[in-house]
Design a protein around this motif. Structure first.
Motif, mmCIF file in Angstrom:
data_model
loop_
_atom_site.group_PDB
_atom_site.id
_atom_site.type_symbol
_atom_site.label_atom_id
_atom_site.label_comp_id
_atom_site.label_asym_id
_atom_site.label_seq_id
_atom_site.Cartn_x
_atom_site.Cartn_y
_atom_site.Cartn_z
ATOM 1 N N SER A 201 0.809 -1.219 0.000
ATOM 2 C CA SER A 201 0.000 0.000 0.000
ATOM 3 C C SER A 201 0.843 1.270 0.000
ATOM 4 O O SER A 201 0.641 2.151 -0.835
ATOM 5 N N TYR A 202 1.769 1.369 0.939
ATOM 6 C CA TYR A 202 2.500 2.631 1.107
ATOM 7 C C TYR A 202 4.010 2.455 1.132
ATOM 8 O O TYR A 202 4.739 3.435 1.201
ATOM 9 N N ASN A 259 3.625 10.572 -7.518
ATOM 10 C CA ASN A 259 3.038 9.235 -7.399
ATOM 11 C C ASN A 259 2.393 8.854 -8.723
ATOM 12 O O ASN A 259 2.306 9.675 -9.648
ATOM 13 N N LYS A 404 6.827 2.279 -3.188
ATOM 14 C CA LYS A 404 6.200 1.021 -2.787
ATOM 15 C C LYS A 404 7.279 -0.062 -2.692
ATOM 16 O O LYS A 404 7.967 -0.190 -1.695
ATOM 17 N N ARG A 410 8.371 7.800 0.614
ATOM 18 C CA ARG A 410 7.158 8.225 -0.105
ATOM 19 C C ARG A 410 7.045 9.753 -0.137
ATOM 20 O O ARG A 410 7.410 10.428 0.823
#
Length: 600
Positions: A201-202, A259, A404, A410
């Motif tokens: 997910s992150y 992203n 990821k 991130r």
């Protein structure tokens, strides 16, 4: 960046091996660090340095008086080198701020260090001048340290050759990669006993990458004008260069965006859409991407831009995905060599929920045959599967997240646009200073350039983009892409089978050809009464999330088709026991949903 070294890295050949270059850009100053002491580590050649307070606490000092450590202040280390140093030092050491006293006024080339080291400076006292720098302090157990000060001259005479020769240094500075599994958790910042099976997910940032980010952030804050006007761009270009090598493509075809969703927005907002154009996507496309395409249609009602969403229920086959895609092209007037109404297909490289591999290359080739543009949302690809973009016709546009599976901070993502299509991406999102208008030529900074536009799109934190360099270094330390992904894929497959058995034999989302699973496995949960109203669905989702958080873990639980599923992301720190733990938590949730006690 300046770092004070006091052990094995005092030897130039060892330092150069670790940073993987000849060190010709570095300078050094012999220096003293007061209030600290250096000790041998039991069973090791290398030393540890701790504060005077800790040394006295552990009764390590054999002489009275305040200790000091003589070492070398090395100046000019770049962020990539700092990342390699952090990997080399490992979790036994932490980078801390200190002030040292230089023993000479002039910082000299690193090549002159051996002569100065041979001089007798044992009686030299540090000058009153203090220089702020960082050093690696011992953060592991004091019980591992030996009494008595570690002697550098003994190491230099007896051990340095072993650490400096190429044949043995591969073991000394580039040891065999670490074992995968729970022992690797020490390189990450997870809460104690946290079971992370949702890396997809992150992402999860390794400690050396976080340390690299902190170093860069400090460097920026020391002189923001210098960093923003001069420092960041060469670092950013180097990251792009390394990513281009990683993806086997050209530097000028790779830029960075925050992203994958941002990248898709950049692509679709640049296309000059025509009357009655159609965009094809899939029911399993990422939610924000589908909403982006719907918003695009909302803003182009005057030309009747339409979105066609192709329904998919997994498990299915790649052949079936290709069949329904071609059918959508043909049904909307496309013929080989002649485009119909379909202008673009937006396809996942590897979808999110469910986590399924798509035949994106085959879809892109089919689209090209029919004159359709292909935009690949490859958010989960880089770091999870090989990504070779050497063929300029691999697809028309591709975006993949580095935060990821590649393990950078991130957020940061690659936007790949082959040169043949760069004229279609006229502006960044938001528009850059380097945009060159067609209606108002000469108002920009010069000749239009695709890649130059992405060098500055407004003031932002560049550190996440730059952290990709340290992430690539860390992955090399782990043994490289093939080793990482072989482990993760095999664990995902075995973990899926383990959950399937725990859950009573329900299906795993995979076909007979094994086409769909990379490092994320999707397993059907035991049945329970599922609500039909939105409020009920949201309440169930919250119950699962609350239960997982309470159990100090997390996985993605979702509905697909007529079943509830769990998606587990296998990573290098995971073992089968993690799947077992999560499985027990989910079984408890399903039991409570069946008997109604989940509402209590």
């Amino acid at each position: 960046m300046s770092i004070f070294f006091y052990g094995t890295l005092l030897v130039p050949s060892v330092l150069c091996r670790v940073i993987d270059n000849d060190g010709s850009h570095l300078t050094f100053q012999p220096a003293l660090l007061e209030g600290y002491a250096r000790f041998g580590v039991s069973g090791e050649d290398y030393p540890a340095m701790v504060s005077e307070k800790d040394a006295k606490k552990a009764a390590l000092l054999e002489k009275e008086g305040s200790p000091s450590v003589r070492g070398t202040l090395v100046n000019g280390l770049n962020p990539s080198e700092l990342g390699k140093l952090s990997v080399f030092e490992g979790d036994e050491y932490g980078l801390r701020d200190v002030e040292v006293s230089p023993l000479v006024d002039e910082a000299l080339p690193l090549s002159k260090q051996p002569d100065l080291l041979s001089e007798d400076l044992s009686k030299v006292v540090g000058t009153s001048k203090k220089l702020r720098c960082r050093t690696y302090l011992w953060v592991a157990g004091l019980d591992r340290l030996e009494k008595g000060v570690w002697d550098f001259s003994t190491f230099l005479n007896e051990k340095s050759a072993i650490w400096s020769t190429p044949t043995s240094l591969s073991d000394a500075t580039h040891p065999p990669p670490p074992e995968f599994g729970r022992s690797l958790l020490k390189y990450f910042l997870f809460r104690e006993n946290y079971v992370c099976l949702n890396h997809g997910s992150y992402g999860s940032v390794p400690k050396p990458v976080m340390e690299y980010c902190r170093q860069l952030s400090d460097q920026c804050e020391e002189n923001p004008d210098l960093f923003m006007r001069r420092t960041y761009l060469p670092l950013l270009t180097d990251v792009r260069r390394r990513l281009a090598e990683f993806c086997n493509t050209r530097l000028e075809e790779i830029v960075l965006v925050p992203n994958a969703t941002h990248g898709v927005n950049t692509v679709v907002s640049n296309i000059v859409w025509e009357k009655d154009d159609i965009i094809v996507a899939y029911s399993t496309s990422y939610g924000a991407v589908l909403q982006t395409l719907r918003a695009l249609c909302d803003s182009h009602t005057s030309i009747n831009l339409k979105l066609v969403v192709l329904p998919l229920t997994f498990p299915t086959t790649h052949a079936e995905i290709l069949r329904i895609t071609e059918e959508a092209f043909v049904n909307n007037g496309s013929k080989e060599g002649a485009r119909g109404k379909v202008r673009m297909v937006v396809v996942d490289g590897l979808s999110s929920n469910p986590g399924m591999i798509f035949p994106w290359r085959e879809i892109a080739q089919m689209a090209r045959t029919y004159g359709v543009l292909s935009c690949v949302d490859a958010a989960h690809i880089i770091g999870q599967m090989p990504l070779d973009l050497s063929d300029e016709f691999s697809c028309d546009f591709l975006i993949t997240n580095c935060h990821k599976w590649l393990m950078s901070h991130r957020g940061g993502a690659v936007l790949w646009v082959p040169k043949r299509n760069q004229k279609l991406i006229r502006t960044t999102f938001p528009t850059s200073f380097d945009y060159e208008s067609t209606l108002y030529p000469g108002t920009g900074k010069g000749e239009w350039s695709f890649e130059k536009q992405f060098d500055w799109t407004g003031t932002q934190d560049w550190i996440p983009f730059l952290s990709i360099a340290a992430a690539l270094d860390f992955r090399a330390f782990l043994g490289g892409e093939e080793r990482i992904n072989t482990y993760c894929h095999n664990l995902a497959v075995e973990g899926g089978k383990h959950l399937q058995k725990m859950f009573g034999g329900g299906p795993i989302m995979e076909n007979e050809l094994g086409e769909l699973t990379a490092n994320m496995v999707n397993v059907s949960l035991p049945s329970y009464p599922f609500p039909t109203d939105k409020a009920g669905v949201a309440a169930h989702q919250k119950f699962f999330e609350d239960s997982l958080f309470a159990a100090n873990t997390f996985v993605a639980v979702y509905r697909h088709g007529d079943r509830s599923w769990v998606r587990c992301s296998a990573q290098v720190w995971n073992e089968i026991s993690d799947f077992d733990y999560v499985g027990k938590v989910l079984l408890g949730c399903c039991d409570k949903l069946r008997d109604g006690s989940w509402k209590e």
